[in-house]
Design a protein around this motif. Structure first.
Motif, mmCIF file in Angstrom:
data_model
loop_
_atom_site.group_PDB
_atom_site.id
_atom_site.type_symbol
_atom_site.label_atom_id
_atom_site.label_comp_id
_atom_site.label_asym_id
_atom_site.label_seq_id
_atom_site.Cartn_x
_atom_site.Cartn_y
_atom_site.Cartn_z
ATOM 1 N N VAL A 11 -5.746 -0.353 9.197
ATOM 2 C CA VAL A 11 -6.394 0.942 9.022
ATOM 3 C C VAL A 11 -7.527 1.093 10.037
ATOM 4 N N ASP A 34 1.110 -1.677 -3.119
ATOM 5 C CA ASP A 34 0.307 -1.602 -1.900
ATOM 6 C C ASP A 34 -0.870 -2.560 -2.041
ATOM 7 N N ASN A 35 -1.189 -3.276 -0.963
ATOM 8 C CA ASN A 35 -2.314 -4.213 -0.939
ATOM 9 C C ASN A 35 -3.206 -3.906 0.252
ATOM 10 N N GLU A 36 -4.467 -4.287 0.134
ATOM 11 C CA GLU A 36 -5.420 -4.071 1.218
ATOM 12 C C GLU A 36 -6.373 -5.250 1.273
ATOM 13 N N SER A 60 -3.656 -3.316 5.645
ATOM 14 C CA SER A 60 -2.971 -2.701 4.513
ATOM 15 C C SER A 60 -1.479 -2.995 4.606
ATOM 16 N N TYR A 61 -0.865 -3.230 3.445
ATOM 17 C CA TYR A 61 0.580 -3.451 3.476
ATOM 18 C C TYR A 61 1.252 -3.076 2.163
ATOM 19 N N LYS A 62 2.503 -2.660 2.319
ATOM 20 C CA LYS A 62 3.371 -2.316 1.203
ATOM 21 C C LYS A 62 4.335 -3.477 0.967
#
Length: 177
Positions: A77, A48-50, A131-133
């Motif tokens: 978000v 996961d990244n943000e 945010s992303y997976k």
């Protein structure tokens, strides 16, 4: 959850069911079994990244090559972005086509980006958290990119060019063709 395919093959818009009341809201942002049932995509997200950015920041268009390619599930978000994907799969009927969507903390929409796509976004509101997976780890030697203002793709980023803030690295990305 409502899932709809975009005009680009195997890319999906995900609209989660949001439960809200006077206290706030709750929603399930990802459920692997439900995702598979609705899309037919068997995915195993491992990272996961943000990112936090203000209005005008443009990140992209990025992709990972070959065995390091990444599928992503992206969302906002808080704040708002214009999210853009480009189909880079040469054997795809939508090769070279683009798709864009507004993702925001308000609409809670998510976009599934399959492997073989370039991805980027421009921030439309200050204090935006993106945010992303990912289903594969980032591998620097396999990264690639396309300049955001590529004339062949002709993407409308919804902001005046004087408002767009791009990293030095992204300013030097190559063209699509």
């Amino acid at each position: 959850m409502i899932v709809s395919e975009t005009p680009l093959a195997q890319s999906f818009i995900i609209e989660p069911k949001v439960f809200g009341d006077s206290r706030g809201y709750f929603f399930e942002s990802f459920n692997q079994n439900l995702f598979f049932q609705k899309t037919g995509v068997d995915i195993n997200f491992i990272q996961d990244n943000e990112a936090y950015s203000n209005r005008g920041v443009l990140r992209g268009l990025h992709f990972q090559k070959k065995e390091h390619a990444q599928a992503k599930l992206v969302r906002v978000v808080t704040g708002k972005v214009l999210d853009v994907i480009v189909d880079l799969r040469k054997n795809s009927k939508t090769y070279g086509k683009t798709f864009s969507i507004i993702l925001s903390g308000e609409n809670k929409k998510q976009l599934f980006v399959p492997r073989g796509f370039a991805h980027g976004y421009v921030v439309l509101e200050d204090n935006t958290i993106f945010s992303y997976k990912c289903d594969n780890y980032y591998f620097p030697k396999s990264e690639g990119g396309i300049i955001y203002n590529d004339p062949t793709l002709n993407i409308d980023w919804m902001l005046d060019k004087n408002e767009i803030l791009v990293s030095e690295k992204d300013k030097n990305l190559g063209k699509f063709l």
